[in-house]
Scaffold this active site. Sequence first.
Site, PDB file in Angstrom:
ATOM      1  N   LYS A 112       0.806  -1.234   0.000  1.00 45.10           N
ATOM      2  CA  LYS A 112       0.000   0.000   0.000  1.00 45.10           C
ATOM      3  C   LYS A 112       0.835   1.279   0.000  1.00 45.10           C
ATOM      4  CE  LYS A 112      -4.146  -1.697   2.363  1.00 45.10           C
ATOM      5  NZ  LYS A 112      -5.084  -1.451   3.469  1.00 45.10           N
ATOM      6  N   ASP A 121      -9.857   3.194   2.299  1.00 45.63           N
ATOM      7  CA  ASP A 121      -9.941   2.719   3.691  1.00 45.63           C
ATOM      8  C   ASP A 121     -10.535   3.803   4.594  1.00 45.63           C
ATOM      9  OD1 ASP A 121      -8.982   0.145   3.345  1.00 45.63           O
ATOM     10  OD2 ASP A 121      -6.889   0.698   3.689  1.00 45.63           O
TER      11      ASP A 121
HETATM   12  P1  NDP Z   1       0.437  -2.475   9.791  1.00 43.83           P
HETATM   13  O1  NDP Z   1       1.291  -3.681   9.695  1.00 43.83           O
HETATM   14  O2  NDP Z   1       0.770  -1.262   8.998  1.00 43.83           O
HETATM   15  O3  NDP Z   1       0.361  -2.021  11.350  1.00 43.83           O
HETATM   16  C1  NDP Z   1       0.195  -2.981  12.373  1.00 43.83           C
HETATM   17  C2  NDP Z   1      -0.044  -2.263  13.703  1.00 43.83           C
HETATM   18  O4  NDP Z   1      -0.281  -3.254  14.711  1.00 43.83           O
HETATM   19  C3  NDP Z   1       1.136  -1.433  14.179  1.00 43.83           C
HETATM   20  O5  NDP Z   1       0.646  -0.303  14.870  1.00 43.83           O
HETATM   21  C4  NDP Z   1       1.852  -2.402  15.145  1.00 43.83           C
HETATM   22  O6  NDP Z   1       2.591  -1.759  16.157  1.00 43.83           O
HETATM   23  C5  NDP Z   1       0.656  -3.081  15.783  1.00 43.83           C
HETATM   24  N1  NDP Z   1       0.999  -4.387  16.316  1.00 43.83           N
HETATM   25  C6  NDP Z   1       1.230  -5.525  15.618  1.00 43.83           C
HETATM   26  N2  NDP Z   1       1.490  -6.539  16.460  1.00 43.83           N
HETATM   27  C7  NDP Z   1       1.450  -6.033  17.723  1.00 43.83           C
HETATM   28  C8  NDP Z   1       1.633  -6.574  19.014  1.00 43.83           C
HETATM   29  N3  NDP Z   1       1.913  -7.871  19.199  1.00 43.83           N
HETATM   30  N4  NDP Z   1       1.493  -5.770  20.088  1.00 43.83           N
HETATM   31  C9  NDP Z   1       1.191  -4.451  19.937  1.00 43.83           C
HETATM   32  N5  NDP Z   1       1.009  -3.877  18.719  1.00 43.83           N
HETATM   33  C10 NDP Z   1       1.139  -4.650  17.632  1.00 43.83           C
HETATM   34  O7  NDP Z   1      -1.029  -2.984   9.457  1.00 43.83           O
HETATM   35  P2  NDP Z   1      -2.274  -2.111   8.961  1.00 43.83           P
HETATM   36  O8  NDP Z   1      -2.263  -0.823   9.689  1.00 43.83           O
HETATM   37  O9  NDP Z   1      -2.336  -2.094   7.502  1.00 43.83           O
HETATM   38  O10 NDP Z   1      -3.490  -3.021   9.463  1.00 43.83           O
HETATM   39  C11 NDP Z   1      -3.795  -3.154  10.847  1.00 43.83           C
HETATM   40  C12 NDP Z   1      -4.996  -4.065  10.987  1.00 43.83           C
HETATM   41  O11 NDP Z   1      -6.140  -3.455  10.421  1.00 43.83           O
HETATM   42  C13 NDP Z   1      -4.790  -5.415  10.262  1.00 43.83           C
HETATM   43  O12 NDP Z   1      -5.092  -6.430  11.147  1.00 43.83           O
HETATM   44  C14 NDP Z   1      -5.788  -5.386   9.132  1.00 43.83           C
HETATM   45  O13 NDP Z   1      -6.389  -6.646   8.953  1.00 43.83           O
HETATM   46  C15 NDP Z   1      -6.827  -4.397   9.633  1.00 43.83           C
HETATM   47  N6  NDP Z   1      -7.430  -3.693   8.491  1.00 43.83           N
HETATM   48  C16 NDP Z   1      -8.764  -3.853   8.306  1.00 43.83           C
HETATM   49  C17 NDP Z   1      -9.380  -3.259   7.244  1.00 43.83           C
HETATM   50  C18 NDP Z   1     -10.838  -3.464   7.050  1.00 43.83           C
HETATM   51  O14 NDP Z   1     -11.332  -3.186   5.946  1.00 43.83           O
HETATM   52  N7  NDP Z   1     -11.561  -3.888   8.061  1.00 43.83           N
HETATM   53  C19 NDP Z   1      -8.640  -2.425   6.270  1.00 43.83           C
HETATM   54  C20 NDP Z   1      -7.235  -2.285   6.582  1.00 43.83           C
HETATM   55  C21 NDP Z   1      -6.670  -2.928   7.654  1.00 43.83           C
HETATM   56  P3  NDP Z   1       4.124  -1.294  15.897  1.00 43.83           P
HETATM   57  O15 NDP Z   1       4.041  -0.052  15.066  1.00 43.83           O
HETATM   58  O16 NDP Z   1       4.617  -1.023  17.287  1.00 43.83           O
HETATM   59  O17 NDP Z   1       4.800  -2.428  15.214  1.00 43.83           O
END
Ligand code: NDP
Length: 282
Positions: A71, A107
């Site tokens: 993205k 989104d």
């Molecule tokens: P990214 O990979 O860009 O971001 C992931 C986020 O989750 C970061 O803030 C990361 O923190 C945090 N994170 C991951 N693992 C952990 C953990 N174990 N403990 C604490 N924080 C954690 O993903 P996206 O932003 O693209 O997507 C996030 C979620 O949103 C996904 O699960 C996706 O499925 C969902 N989504 C849903 C959509 C929908 O249409 N419903 C559309 C887009 C996304 P850090 O920065 O510290 O690593």
Amino acid sequence: MILSGTSRVYGLLGDPVAHSLSPLMQNRAFQAHHIDAVYLPFHVFPDDLPVAVNGIRALNIAGVNVTIPHKEAVLPLLDKIDPEAKLIGAVNTIVNRDGVLIGHNTDASGFIRSLRQESKLTLEGCDVLLLGAGGACRAAAVGLALAGVKSIFITNRHLERAEKLIDDLIPHFPAVGFSAVSYDKDRYLQALSHVDLIVNATSIGLHGGKVNFLPLEYIKGSALIYDMIYSLSETTLIKDARSRRLHCTDGLGMLAAQGEDAFFLWTGVRLATGFMHKVLTE
Ligand code: NDP
């Protein structure tokens, strides 16, 4: 579905793509509107993204969705970027207008439409807490700021990512009070207890895990918890929130609404409200 020499081709670029519900949603919508088109999953590895994007031009593919992990990486490969997608820093929909590739982000619009459809919350003037700092959180923050919320608190495992996101957005939304809060500080619990909307935009919960820095007992009864994770069964967060009789909704509505908005960008056809949601839940 009967394809012909004039069928238009749409698709999804991602790695992986096998789990995606977009082919199901978009093909149903084409069928329902008798549009001669097909939507296909394209598994594209990160190193192949530039070639794949050129392939859209070469093969005259009419449009694609873009998902994890492309993205953000796709932006410099496109000819034009819609201002909202530029602000978010991520593109999830590409429209091919006669060889000119235009990047959009549905989104943010999908998230806001699903919030408005699924809750009675008045976004204008409300206080919000976002968990996360990735692409989904950026989209939510931009959508909410455009919708006129009063304040946005952001917490994230790596707090510096939340701070960076806020630094990027403050110049564009001077009327919104942004603050990054660490979830091990008292200020976080204060924010948690007074906000009207809490959004889980982390990927915690995708595989059944629990958001262990969200003590539900602090959340006020009128607040809405929005879990962006979508699942045909309940996520752990939704299950826990329901057991405490808190208002909550998962990300299925956002998935459906962002798909409806992409369909509109490609075809000019506005699907009936709830069309994609019905496809997903059936
Ligand atoms: P990214 O990979 O860009 O971001 C992931 C986020 O989750 C970061 O803030 C990361 O923190 C945090 N994170 C991951 N693992 C952990 C953990 N174990 N403990 C604490 N924080 C954690 O993903 P996206 O932003 O693209 O997507 C996030 C979620 O949103 C996904 O699960 C996706 O499925 C969902 N989504 C849903 C959509 C929908 O249409 N419903 C559309 C887009 C996304 P850090 O920065 O510290 O690593």
